[in-house]
Design a protein around this motif. Structure first.
Motif, PDB file in Angstrom:
ATOM      1  N   ALA A 151      40.892 -26.360  18.359  1.00 14.99           N
ATOM      2  CA  ALA A 151      40.595 -25.564  19.559  1.00 14.99           C
ATOM      3  C   ALA A 151      39.628 -24.429  19.228  1.00 14.99           C
ATOM      4  CB  ALA A 151      41.888 -25.014  20.153  1.00 14.99           C
ATOM      5  N   LEU A 152      39.868 -23.729  18.130  1.00 17.85           N
ATOM      6  CA  LEU A 152      39.000 -22.608  17.763  1.00 17.85           C
ATOM      7  C   LEU A 152      37.596 -23.085  17.394  1.00 17.85           C
ATOM      8  CD1 LEU A 152      41.380 -20.320  15.687  1.00 17.85           C
ATOM      9  CD2 LEU A 152      40.418 -19.863  17.938  1.00 17.85           C
ATOM     10  N   ARG A 153      37.525 -24.211  16.718  1.00 13.98           N
ATOM     11  CA  ARG A 153      36.203 -24.704  16.316  1.00 13.98           C
ATOM     12  C   ARG A 153      35.397 -25.183  17.515  1.00 13.98           C
ATOM     13  NH1 ARG A 153      37.703 -27.945  10.677  1.00 13.98           N
ATOM     14  NH2 ARG A 153      38.065 -26.055   9.417  1.00 13.98           N
ATOM     15  N   ARG A 154      36.079 -25.488  18.629  1.00 17.79           N
ATOM     16  CA  ARG A 154      35.348 -25.868  19.813  1.00 17.79           C
ATOM     17  C   ARG A 154      34.679 -24.661  20.477  1.00 17.79           C
ATOM     18  NH1 ARG A 154      34.558 -26.289  24.901  1.00 17.79           N
ATOM     19  NH2 ARG A 154      33.735 -28.262  25.719  1.00 17.79           N
ATOM     20  N   ALA A 155      35.221 -23.474  20.232  1.00 18.12           N
ATOM     21  CA  ALA A 155      34.670 -22.269  20.857  1.00 18.12           C
ATOM     22  C   ALA A 155      33.295 -21.950  20.288  1.00 18.12           C
ATOM     23  CB  ALA A 155      35.609 -21.092  20.643  1.00 18.12           C
ATOM     24  N   GLU A 156      32.367 -21.617  21.156  1.00 22.49           N
ATOM     25  CA  GLU A 156      31.039 -21.238  20.673  1.00 22.49           C
ATOM     26  C   GLU A 156      31.032 -19.815  20.152  1.00 22.49           C
ATOM     27  OE1 GLU A 156      28.852 -19.727  24.762  1.00 22.49           O
ATOM     28  OE2 GLU A 156      28.388 -21.724  23.997  1.00 22.49           O
ATOM     29  N   ARG A 157      32.056 -19.049  20.530  1.00 22.49           N
ATOM     30  CA  ARG A 157      32.154 -17.666  20.055  1.00 22.49           C
ATOM     31  C   ARG A 157      33.624 -17.280  20.013  1.00 22.49           C
ATOM     32  NH1 ARG A 157      28.643 -16.052  23.417  1.00 22.49           N
ATOM     33  NH2 ARG A 157      27.005 -16.844  22.064  1.00 22.49           N
ATOM     34  N   VAL A 158      34.021 -16.604  18.942  1.00 24.59           N
ATOM     35  CA  VAL A 158      35.390 -16.126  18.805  1.00 24.59           C
ATOM     36  C   VAL A 158      35.337 -14.617  18.594  1.00 24.59           C
ATOM     37  CG1 VAL A 158      37.515 -16.225  17.442  1.00 24.59           C
ATOM     38  CG2 VAL A 158      36.197 -18.314  17.835  1.00 24.59           C
ATOM     39  N   LEU A 159      35.973 -13.877  19.503  1.00 20.14           N
ATOM     40  CA  LEU A 159      36.024 -12.423  19.407  1.00 20.14           C
ATOM     41  C   LEU A 159      37.366 -12.017  18.821  1.00 20.14           C
ATOM     42  CD1 LEU A 159      34.638 -11.520  22.962  1.00 20.14           C
ATOM     43  CD2 LEU A 159      33.376 -12.172  20.902  1.00 20.14           C
ATOM     44  N   VAL A 160      37.346 -11.144  17.834  1.00 15.07           N
ATOM     45  CA  VAL A 160      38.581 -10.668  17.208  1.00 15.07           C
ATOM     46  C   VAL A 160      38.589  -9.142  17.243  1.00 15.07           C
ATOM     47  CG1 VAL A 160      38.915 -12.670  15.719  1.00 15.07           C
ATOM     48  CG2 VAL A 160      37.505 -10.787  14.916  1.00 15.07           C
ATOM     49  N   PRO A 161      39.763  -8.527  17.467  1.00 18.86           N
ATOM     50  CA  PRO A 161      39.812  -7.073  17.602  1.00 18.86           C
ATOM     51  C   PRO A 161      39.845  -6.300  16.292  1.00 18.86           C
ATOM     52  CG  PRO A 161      41.485  -8.159  18.943  1.00 18.86           C
ATOM     53  CD  PRO A 161      40.980  -9.150  17.947  1.00 18.86           C
ATOM     54  N   SER A 162      39.870  -6.988  15.152  1.00 17.28           N
ATOM     55  CA  SER A 162      39.991  -6.264  13.892  1.00 17.28           C
ATOM     56  C   SER A 162      39.333  -7.044  12.765  1.00 17.28           C
ATOM     57  CB  SER A 162      41.471  -6.028  13.550  1.00 17.28           C
ATOM     58  OG  SER A 162      42.128  -7.254  13.307  1.00 17.28           O
ATOM     59  N   ALA A 163      38.905  -6.305  11.756  1.00 14.43           N
ATOM     60  CA  ALA A 163      38.372  -6.953  10.557  1.00 14.43           C
ATOM     61  C   ALA A 163      39.449  -7.787   9.872  1.00 14.43           C
ATOM     62  CB  ALA A 163      37.834  -5.890   9.599  1.00 14.43           C
ATOM     63  N   TYR A 164      40.688  -7.325   9.977  1.00 14.04           N
ATOM     64  CA  TYR A 164      41.812  -8.080   9.410  1.00 14.04           C
ATOM     65  C   TYR A 164      41.852  -9.491   9.979  1.00 14.04           C
ATOM     66  CZ  TYR A 164      46.650  -9.722   9.288  1.00 14.04           C
ATOM     67  OH  TYR A 164      47.773 -10.487   9.146  1.00 14.04           O
ATOM     68  N   LEU A 165      41.771  -9.619  11.302  1.00 13.40           N
ATOM     69  CA  LEU A 165      41.864 -10.934  11.914  1.00 13.40           C
ATOM     70  C   LEU A 165      40.586 -11.738  11.707  1.00 13.40           C
ATOM     71  CD1 LEU A 165      43.992 -12.563  13.321  1.00 13.40           C
ATOM     72  CD2 LEU A 165      43.048 -11.854  15.523  1.00 13.40           C
ATOM     73  N   ARG A 166      39.459 -11.073  11.545  1.00 14.74           N
ATOM     74  CA  ARG A 166      38.235 -11.798  11.221  1.00 14.74           C
ATOM     75  C   ARG A 166      38.415 -12.565   9.916  1.00 14.74           C
ATOM     76  NH1 ARG A 166      33.060  -8.245  10.308  1.00 14.74           N
ATOM     77  NH2 ARG A 166      34.405  -7.520   8.616  1.00 14.74           N
TER      78      ARG A 166
END
Length: 370
Positions: free
Chosen positions: A142-157
């Motif tokens: 599912a995530l790889r299908r996204a053209e963009r993934v927004l994350v609220p923290s460097a930790y989650l990046r």
């Protein structure tokens, strides 16, 4: 698309309507897909909803159907939660997907079910049976299908990039600090709640993630401190029983569900906001507390240490360390000069995270190349 929506309490429930308003203001059309217990209140845009009372498989299929139907007339699908269903619905409609990734759904399901009790970092490498492998695989697809993934923290990046996502597709856009409505003074807010002594507050969905039994045990070790709990959820009956068992039911007040303004007024009245989560990304409650000028006592998990600086705008403690939580509460109650210094520094520490600025960043990320 958002799994929760007002009057639900929680970060996505605050974020999604604010973002919808920002998209409208920027000249875009908006349609919402959500789940709810009752029909959501009317908005200046369509809000499609699926009843949570439906059996889980039927509910999930209904969400996919609603997303696919709405997406056929849209340029983008933006999902704050329910990423698998969003990805499937967007794929059926052949529309691009943008995801705001705030958690690892596979990890949270395994934690809630009791099949895993480690940290999010440990989960990334932990082996498991077919169910866990399936959860991980579908999450990653599912995530790889996204053209963009927004994350609220460097930790989650860092967590997201560990799933093979290209670095240029993952953007850090912090959660916003709220635009404050007209709020009562601290004295007025305390009087409205009947607060006369030291008081702590917490808000959000009452789930295992928030580890509120740790908060109750800490309160039991610090006499004369009250804890106000705003929110509802599956853990509330157990928490009320725990408060009775610990002998603190007269000092712990469960206020039930409330609006975002209720959260801000409660935080204004408190000496500190208590966040005892076992795992987190960057919770909105931390930003809401700091914005109203209330220091935070929080577990040093996820992206929280990227905003809460120990001894500057709050106090950080290890997760599940009841002794440390109790010591931090006692210290803040005992040292009035410390509390005042932390409170004075709190609003300025989130100046760069103003809601209009962050929402503009998200709007740009959603519509980029649309």
């Amino acid at each position: 698309m958002s799994g929760i929506w007002p009057p639900d309490v929680g970060g996505p429930s605050s974020h999604a309507p604010a973002l919808a308003a920002a998209l409208l203001e920027a000249g875009h059309e908006v349609e919402v897909v959500t789940t709810a217990d009752v029909a959501p209140e009317s908005r200046p845009y369509p809000v499609r909803w699926v009843a949570r009372s439906r059996p889980a498989p039927l509910r999930h299929l209904a969400v996919v159907r609603e997303v696919a139907s709405a997406a056929r007339d849209a340029d983008r699908v933006y999902a704050t939660t329910m990423v698998r269903r969003a990805a499937l619905g967007a794929a059926l409609a052949r529309r691009p997907l943008v995801v705001k990734l705030v958690a690892d759904e596979a990890f949270e399901r395994e934690r809630r079910s009791g099949r895993f009790d480690g940290s999010l970092e440990e989960f990334q490498a932990a082996r498991g049976g077919p169910r866990r492998r399936l959860l991980r695989a579908t999450r990653t697809v599912a995530l790889r299908r996204a053209e963009r993934v927004l994350v609220p923290s460097a930790y989650l990046r860092g967590i997201a990039r560990g799933r093979g996502l290209a670095p240029e597709r993952v953007r850090v856009v912090p959660n916003p600090a709220p635009e404050l409505p007209q709020l009562p003074s601290r004295e007025e807010a305390r009087a409205a709640l009947g607060v006369t002594g030291p008081a702590l507050a917490t808000a959000g969905r009452l789930t295992a993630q928030k580890a509120l039994p740790d908060a109750l045990q800490a309160i039991a070790r610090v006499p004369a401190v009250e804890l106000f709990v705003l929110g509802d959820g599956s853990e509330r009956p157990a928490l009320e029983r725990e408060a009775e068992t610990l002998g603190v039911s007269d000092r712990v007040r469960f206020l039930g569900a409330g609006t975002r303004d209720d959260v801000l007024r409660l935080f204004r009245a408190a000496d500190a906001v208590l966040v005892t989560s076992a795992w987190e990304n960057l919770p909105h409650t931390v930003l809401e507390a700091l914005a109203v000028g209330t220091p935070v006592i929080a577990t040093a998990v996820g992206g929280i240490p990227e905003v809460v600086v120990d001894g500057e705008n709050g106090l950080l403690v290890p997760p599940h360390d009841v002794d440390a939580i109790a010591a931090a509460v006692a210290r803040l109650v005992r040292e009035e000069d410390l509390r005042r210094a932390l409170a004075a520094a709190a609003p300025g520490s989130v100046d760069g995270l103003s809601e209009p600025r962050i929402l503009r960043l998200i709007v740009d990320a959603i519509v980029d190349d649309a």
